[in-house]
Motif scaffolding. Sequence first.
Motif, PDB file in Angstrom:
ATOM      1  N   PRO A   1      -7.516  -3.635   5.735  1.00 51.20           N
ATOM      2  CA  PRO A   1      -8.701  -2.768   5.769  1.00 51.20           C
ATOM      3  C   PRO A   1      -8.580  -1.692   6.843  1.00 51.20           C
ATOM      4  O   PRO A   1      -7.826  -1.822   7.799  1.00 51.20           O
TER       5      PRO A   1
ATOM      6  N   ARG B   1      -4.432   2.181  -4.465  1.00 45.81           N
ATOM      7  CA  ARG B   1      -4.871   0.819  -4.815  1.00 45.81           C
ATOM      8  C   ARG B   1      -4.715   0.565  -6.308  1.00 45.81           C
ATOM      9  O   ARG B   1      -4.230  -0.489  -6.728  1.00 45.81           O
TER      10      ARG B   1
ATOM     11  N   ASP C   1     -10.927   4.636   3.714  1.00 47.48           N
ATOM     12  CA  ASP C   1     -10.689   3.729   2.584  1.00 47.48           C
ATOM     13  C   ASP C   1     -11.303   4.247   1.289  1.00 47.48           C
ATOM     14  O   ASP C   1     -10.843   3.898   0.200  1.00 47.48           O
ATOM     15  N   ASP C   2     -12.340   5.057   1.395  1.00 55.08           N
ATOM     16  CA  ASP C   2     -13.028   5.572   0.209  1.00 55.08           C
ATOM     17  C   ASP C   2     -12.487   6.913  -0.280  1.00 55.08           C
ATOM     18  O   ASP C   2     -13.060   7.517  -1.183  1.00 55.08           O
TER      19      ASP C   2
ATOM     20  N   SER D   1     -13.984   2.857   6.700  1.00 54.89           N
ATOM     21  CA  SER D   1     -14.527   3.044   5.359  1.00 54.89           C
ATOM     22  C   SER D   1     -14.408   4.492   4.894  1.00 54.89           C
ATOM     23  O   SER D   1     -14.178   4.748   3.710  1.00 54.89           O
TER      24      SER D   1
ATOM     25  N   ASP E   1      -3.356  -6.037   1.316  1.00 52.70           N
ATOM     26  CA  ASP E   1      -3.568  -4.734   1.934  1.00 52.70           C
ATOM     27  C   ASP E   1      -4.403  -4.962   3.184  1.00 52.70           C
ATOM     28  O   ASP E   1      -4.990  -6.040   3.363  1.00 52.70           O
TER      29      ASP E   1
ATOM     30  N   ARG F   1      -6.448   6.937  -1.317  1.00 57.92           N
ATOM     31  CA  ARG F   1      -6.496   5.492  -1.121  1.00 57.92           C
ATOM     32  C   ARG F   1      -6.855   4.777  -2.424  1.00 57.92           C
ATOM     33  O   ARG F   1      -6.276   3.752  -2.778  1.00 57.92           O
ATOM     34  N   LYS F   2      -7.827   5.334  -3.156  1.00 51.17           N
ATOM     35  CA  LYS F   2      -8.221   4.731  -4.424  1.00 51.17           C
ATOM     36  C   LYS F   2      -7.076   4.795  -5.433  1.00 51.17           C
ATOM     37  O   LYS F   2      -6.839   3.841  -6.180  1.00 51.17           O
TER      38      LYS F   2
ATOM     39  N   ASN G   1       0.867  -1.184   0.000  1.00 46.22           N
ATOM     40  CA  ASN G   1       0.000   0.000   0.000  1.00 46.22           C
ATOM     41  C   ASN G   1       0.904   1.235   0.000  1.00 46.22           C
ATOM     42  O   ASN G   1       2.070   1.147  -0.396  1.00 46.22           O
TER      43      ASN G   1
END
Length: 316
Positions: free
Chosen positions: A237, A252, A243-244, A240, A235, A248-249, A114
């Motif tokens: 978790p 990834r 993560d959203d 949220s 990766d 982060r996107k 990550n």
Amino acid sequence: MSVKFPVRSILRPLLVFLFIMSCYQALISGRVLPAADGASLNQTNIVKAQRYVYQNNSDLKMVMVGSSLAANINAKDIGEGVQSIALAGGATQTGLEIIKRSPVQPPIILAEINYTISRKLDSELLDSLYHPVFYWVRRYLPIMREEYRPVSVFIYYLKNRGKQDKNISKEELDKREGRNLTPELSQRGIQMAVDAESQPLSEKETETIKKEAALIKSQIADIKKNSKVRLVLFDIPMESRVDDTLRRKQVRALSKQLFPPESFEWLPPPPPREWRTNDGIHLIRSDSIDFAKFLGGKLLSNTKSGFGITNRTAKS
């Protein structure tokens, strides 16, 4: 006029010192004294690394490498025969380099991939581990290792005296978490993580990640060159809301571009749920236990192919 060297005055304290050290070594060999996990984050990192380098690893089933996100997961919660050299404040590169230099590779390496791979390899730690003199001294004299420093052992004993966390329920663990004790502070930390991760990756950050990914690919190739090790990328978790976020996107997507699934084995994500943290990033204790059990179920459960995930050979 000649001056006599005071041999006796030096010999007596030296003999006393050697006697005390011999007794201390005997207590260690007899497993009377507990091995300390480290009194600070830096010391904990050193202890983890030294345990892997200087102890017999022939019975290991899996080793996990990564940053503090992976270090937050207790290897014992994953299963028997699992060891972690995930380092707080560190990166996957350091753990892979330690494994690469080891004469024995584990059957499975679980490598965190990550944004933390943008950090540099810890050359200072590696130089300490493989010092031409101290390497052999620490290997055959455990008393010289960080985990057996008298002060560390004493602090470890005081901190763990009377603890029975093995029998504590997940509900009780949750009650002890900082997010429940200081919910306002925890929410503030999570929001700070959201704000930071909402910023897009800069060109410099992207180039750094690409450069470090190239090093990781080279390490993987070297490790797999002389062994049949199975290397799985994963990766971890987090909240949220974090993560959203945009960053982060982007990370990834970049990770899958640099380590394409058709060439590298990726651990599938856990079933969807709300993962809880105190800071937006590091899982709380009960959730880290759940994720550890997920890892153990996927990688250590016996199937016809030997493990939970289809065992394919990854191109490096």
